[in-house]
Design an enzyme around this catalytic site. Sequence first.
Site, PDB file in Angstrom:
ATOM      1  N   HIS A 126       0.855  -1.185   0.000  1.00  0.00           N
ATOM      2  CA  HIS A 126       0.000   0.000   0.000  1.00  0.00           C
ATOM      3  C   HIS A 126       0.891   1.236   0.000  1.00  0.00           C
ATOM      4  O   HIS A 126       2.117   1.147   0.105  1.00  0.00           O
ATOM      5  CB  HIS A 126      -0.937  -0.003   1.214  1.00  0.00           C
ATOM      6  CG  HIS A 126      -2.112  -0.918   1.067  1.00  0.00           C
ATOM      7  ND1 HIS A 126      -3.129  -0.681   0.162  1.00  0.00           N
ATOM      8  CD2 HIS A 126      -2.429  -2.078   1.691  1.00  0.00           C
ATOM      9  CE1 HIS A 126      -4.027  -1.649   0.239  1.00  0.00           C
ATOM     10  NE2 HIS A 126      -3.627  -2.515   1.160  1.00  0.00           N
ATOM     11  N   ASP A 155       0.022   6.942  -3.465  1.00  0.00           N
ATOM     12  CA  ASP A 155      -1.122   6.625  -4.319  1.00  0.00           C
ATOM     13  C   ASP A 155      -1.377   7.696  -5.377  1.00  0.00           C
ATOM     14  O   ASP A 155      -1.570   7.379  -6.554  1.00  0.00           O
ATOM     15  CB  ASP A 155      -2.384   6.467  -3.471  1.00  0.00           C
ATOM     16  CG  ASP A 155      -2.513   5.078  -2.861  1.00  0.00           C
ATOM     17  OD1 ASP A 155      -1.695   4.204  -3.187  1.00  0.00           O
ATOM     18  OD2 ASP A 155      -3.430   4.870  -2.040  1.00  0.00           O
TER      19      ASP A 155
END
Length: 369
Positions: A126, A155
Amino acid sequence: MTKPLEGVRIVEFAGLGPAPHACMVLADLGADIVRIERPNNIDHQAFQHTLRGRSIVEVDLKSESDRYEILDLISHADVLVEGFRPGVMERLELGPDHTFAMNPRLIYARMTGWGQHGPMAQRAGHDINYISLTGALHAIGTTDQPMPPLNLVGDYGGGSMMLVVGVLSALYERERTGEGKIVDAAMVDGVSVLIQQILEFMSKGMWNDTRETNFLDGAAPYYRTYRCADGGYVAVGAIEPPFYSQLLAGLGLDEEELPDRNDPRCWKALADILAARFAANDRDHWTTIFGGTDACVTPVLSIEEAHRHEHIAARRSIIRSEGGSLIGTPAPRFQSHGDREGTEESESSTTVTTITDVLDSWVVSKPAS
């Protein structure tokens, strides 16, 4: 006003995180995006604003007949966006070898954390993991420990924004060559680009590889946040001397009586003096004192407060939808010569449709050149 990407057709394979965020930006820019989702998927209901501006088609990727329909759709597309682990699309027989054979002009955009190759390419991860290996996470936080900066750096900064750059660059190159391109957008690569300034500071001896010892990481008294009497905070970014002088003027301080701001050994003593001044009044008091100045002092607003700020409201950067949700409106803005404000964007939504209907609309409309 015509949007820059009107006429560009994109097939997006459903996922979470940076790939759909990148497609949100591309849709805001005018691209015609069809999102492929598995049957009964609720993503488009839970994330309606992140998925705005899309047509959604529900298909079974493991179905042979559905796969042929998808290939037909891809054959008419300009761009394909997918965010699976390396090899997944190839196993579905939807990888570059299959798609380029029938559409050599296709831009095949792949979004991953680790990239399409490398020792960790098949590992899960992540945002926090991707930024930890680049040094970015190490540099952010307190002396005691690193702190994840939400999931903005990996991200979206290093991921979705770099994917958008890759897609736009490949579309531009296709204008000259007529050929498609694979875009390998990896968050570890993108974050490494984002921290280039810090890498350069280090190479010149201007940055310590230790948190809260540098002028941009919260250590410098002129670049940090301060707590006010009401528990609110202000953000201070008075780096340049003229801005610093205005900061001191607003606080009623004489620079000649203060510790040297250019000596890191004096930073704690100087920060304590500034902290005591800010703590004497509430946040709104300081907002008024520094309003209209170049002291680079602004209130630290909550997410709920942000959309009501006069500047954010004037530009409609964040708005509240009719359903009550807060929405970050499309950026960047575009305007014609002589149009100083540009056009105001209306709220867009998702539409559930079928591949047949999409193809019917694509066949009659003009494809991107």
